[in-house]
Motif scaffolding. Structure first.
Motif, PDB file in Angstrom:
ATOM      1  N   ARG A  26       0.822  -1.218   0.000  1.00 14.09           N
ATOM      2  CA  ARG A  26       0.000   0.000   0.000  1.00 14.09           C
ATOM      3  C   ARG A  26       0.851   1.262   0.000  1.00 14.09           C
ATOM      4  N   ALA A  27       1.989   1.232   0.675  1.00 12.80           N
ATOM      5  CA  ALA A  27       2.837   2.423   0.760  1.00 12.80           C
ATOM      6  C   ALA A  27       3.682   2.636  -0.493  1.00 12.80           C
ATOM      7  N   HIS A  28       4.200   1.559  -1.068  1.00  9.72           N
ATOM      8  CA  HIS A  28       5.158   1.690  -2.159  1.00  9.72           C
ATOM      9  C   HIS A  28       4.618   1.328  -3.542  1.00  9.72           C
ATOM     10  N   HIS A  29       3.493   0.662  -3.591  1.00 14.19           N
ATOM     11  CA  HIS A  29       2.895   0.254  -4.868  1.00 14.19           C
ATOM     12  C   HIS A  29       1.387   0.523  -4.826  1.00 14.19           C
ATOM     13  N   PRO A  30       1.007   1.793  -4.762  1.00 17.04           N
ATOM     14  CA  PRO A  30      -0.413   2.122  -4.543  1.00 17.04           C
ATOM     15  C   PRO A  30      -1.361   1.614  -5.625  1.00 17.04           C
ATOM     16  N   GLY A  31      -0.884   1.338  -6.819  1.00 19.39           N
ATOM     17  CA  GLY A  31      -1.752   0.844  -7.883  1.00 19.39           C
ATOM     18  C   GLY A  31      -1.958  -0.660  -7.849  1.00 19.39           C
ATOM     19  N   ASP A  32      -1.171  -1.360  -7.047  1.00 14.99           N
ATOM     20  CA  ASP A  32      -1.258  -2.823  -6.983  1.00 14.99           C
ATOM     21  C   ASP A  32      -2.232  -3.273  -5.901  1.00 14.99           C
ATOM     22  N   VAL A  33      -2.823  -4.428  -6.117  1.00 15.56           N
ATOM     23  CA  VAL A  33      -3.698  -5.040  -5.127  1.00 15.56           C
ATOM     24  C   VAL A  33      -2.885  -6.110  -4.397  1.00 15.56           C
ATOM     25  N   PRO A  34      -2.814  -6.045  -3.070  1.00 14.65           N
ATOM     26  CA  PRO A  34      -2.048  -7.067  -2.339  1.00 14.65           C
ATOM     27  C   PRO A  34      -2.647  -8.458  -2.536  1.00 14.65           C
ATOM     28  N   MET A  35      -1.780  -9.470  -2.485  1.00 14.54           N
ATOM     29  CA  MET A  35      -2.254 -10.856  -2.548  1.00 14.54           C
ATOM     30  C   MET A  35      -3.117 -11.146  -1.323  1.00 14.54           C
ATOM     31  N   THR A  36      -3.948 -12.151  -1.441  1.00 12.10           N
ATOM     32  CA  THR A  36      -4.686 -12.608  -0.268  1.00 12.10           C
ATOM     33  C   THR A  36      -3.701 -13.250   0.697  1.00 12.10           C
ATOM     34  N   ARG A  37      -4.112 -13.403   1.945  1.00 16.08           N
ATOM     35  CA  ARG A  37      -3.243 -14.036   2.942  1.00 16.08           C
ATOM     36  C   ARG A  37      -2.842 -15.442   2.491  1.00 16.08           C
ATOM     37  N   GLU A  38      -3.795 -16.186   1.941  1.00 18.28           N
ATOM     38  CA  GLU A  38      -3.512 -17.553   1.505  1.00 18.28           C
ATOM     39  C   GLU A  38      -2.494 -17.569   0.358  1.00 18.28           C
ATOM     40  N   ALA A  39      -2.704 -16.689  -0.632  1.00 16.55           N
ATOM     41  CA  ALA A  39      -1.776 -16.622  -1.762  1.00 16.55           C
ATOM     42  C   ALA A  39      -0.386 -16.183  -1.299  1.00 16.55           C
ATOM     43  N   PHE A  40      -0.341 -15.251  -0.361  1.00 16.79           N
ATOM     44  CA  PHE A  40       0.937 -14.790   0.175  1.00 16.79           C
ATOM     45  C   PHE A  40       1.685 -15.932   0.856  1.00 16.79           C
ATOM     46  N   CYS A  41       0.988 -16.708   1.678  1.00 17.94           N
ATOM     47  CA  CYS A  41       1.624 -17.825   2.384  1.00 17.94           C
ATOM     48  C   CYS A  41       2.128 -18.880   1.403  1.00 17.94           C
ATOM     49  N   VAL A  42       1.349 -19.185   0.380  1.00 17.03           N
ATOM     50  CA  VAL A  42       1.774 -20.159  -0.625  1.00 17.03           C
ATOM     51  C   VAL A  42       3.013 -19.648  -1.353  1.00 17.03           C
ATOM     52  N   GLU A  43       3.011 -18.378  -1.740  1.00 18.88           N
ATOM     53  CA  GLU A  43       4.152 -17.800  -2.442  1.00 18.88           C
ATOM     54  C   GLU A  43       5.401 -17.819  -1.568  1.00 18.88           C
ATOM     55  N   ARG A  44       5.261 -17.500  -0.291  1.00 17.48           N
ATOM     56  CA  ARG A  44       6.405 -17.503   0.630  1.00 17.48           C
ATOM     57  C   ARG A  44       6.943 -18.923   0.836  1.00 17.48           C
ATOM     58  N   MET A  45       6.052 -19.896   0.950  1.00 19.04           N
ATOM     59  CA  MET A  45       6.498 -21.277   1.117  1.00 19.04           C
ATOM     60  C   MET A  45       7.214 -21.759  -0.144  1.00 19.04           C
ATOM     61  N   HIS A  46       6.684 -21.390  -1.307  1.00 14.96           N
ATOM     62  CA  HIS A  46       7.338 -21.773  -2.554  1.00 14.96           C
ATOM     63  C   HIS A  46       8.713 -21.106  -2.663  1.00 14.96           C
ATOM     64  N   ALA A  47       8.799 -19.835  -2.284  1.00 19.42           N
ATOM     65  CA  ALA A  47      10.081 -19.131  -2.331  1.00 19.42           C
ATOM     66  C   ALA A  47      11.092 -19.763  -1.382  1.00 19.42           C
ATOM     67  N   ARG A  48      10.612 -20.276  -0.270  1.00 18.91           N
ATOM     68  CA  ARG A  48      11.525 -20.856   0.711  1.00 18.91           C
ATOM     69  C   ARG A  48      11.910 -22.296   0.385  1.00 18.91           C
ATOM     70  N   TYR A  49      10.935 -23.106  -0.043  1.00 16.90           N
ATOM     71  CA  TYR A  49      11.180 -24.536  -0.218  1.00 16.90           C
ATOM     72  C   TYR A  49      11.072 -25.015  -1.664  1.00 16.90           C
ATOM     73  N   GLY A  50      10.691 -24.166  -2.589  1.00 19.56           N
ATOM     74  CA  GLY A  50      10.402 -24.601  -3.944  1.00 19.56           C
ATOM     75  C   GLY A  50      11.610 -24.760  -4.851  1.00 19.56           C
ATOM     76  N   ARG A  51      12.783 -24.834  -4.323  1.00 23.03           N
ATOM     77  CA  ARG A  51      13.974 -24.927  -5.145  1.00 23.03           C
ATOM     78  C   ARG A  51      14.285 -26.341  -5.587  1.00 23.03           C
ATOM     79  N   GLY A  52      13.619 -27.328  -5.025  1.00 17.56           N
ATOM     80  CA  GLY A  52      13.845 -28.711  -5.429  1.00 17.56           C
ATOM     81  C   GLY A  52      14.982 -29.402  -4.696  1.00 17.56           C
TER      82      GLY A  52
END
Length: 70
Positions: free
Chosen positions: A39-65
């Motif tokens: 909201r502060a740095h990207h006012p035109g963007d819509v934040p992800m939902t909490r669920e989508a955010f958690c999935v994205e963070r888990m993929h970023a952390r563990y999705g390297r194979g």
């Protein structure tokens, strides 16, 4: 009285910082901080939902194979 109110505010701020540090240390994503950032740095963007955010963070952390430990 002013001193006690100021001390309480400082204590609350320190507690919040400690909680955020602990969450980051164990890998718990901070959705509220993410939403505030978007909201502060990207006012035109819509934040992800909490669920989508958690999935994205888990993929970023563990999705390297592969494991991060070796």
């Amino acid at each position: 009285m002013w001193r006690s109110m100021r001390f309480a505010e400082q204590w609350r701020d320190a507690w919040r910082a400690a909680l955020q540090t602990a969450r980051l240390a164990i890998g718990v994503p901070d959705y509220d901080a993410y939403v505030a950032h978007v909201r502060a740095h990207h006012p035109g963007d819509v934040p992800m939902t909490r669920e989508a955010f958690c999935v994205e963070r888990m993929h970023a952390r563990y999705g390297r194979g592969r494991s991060r430990c070796c």
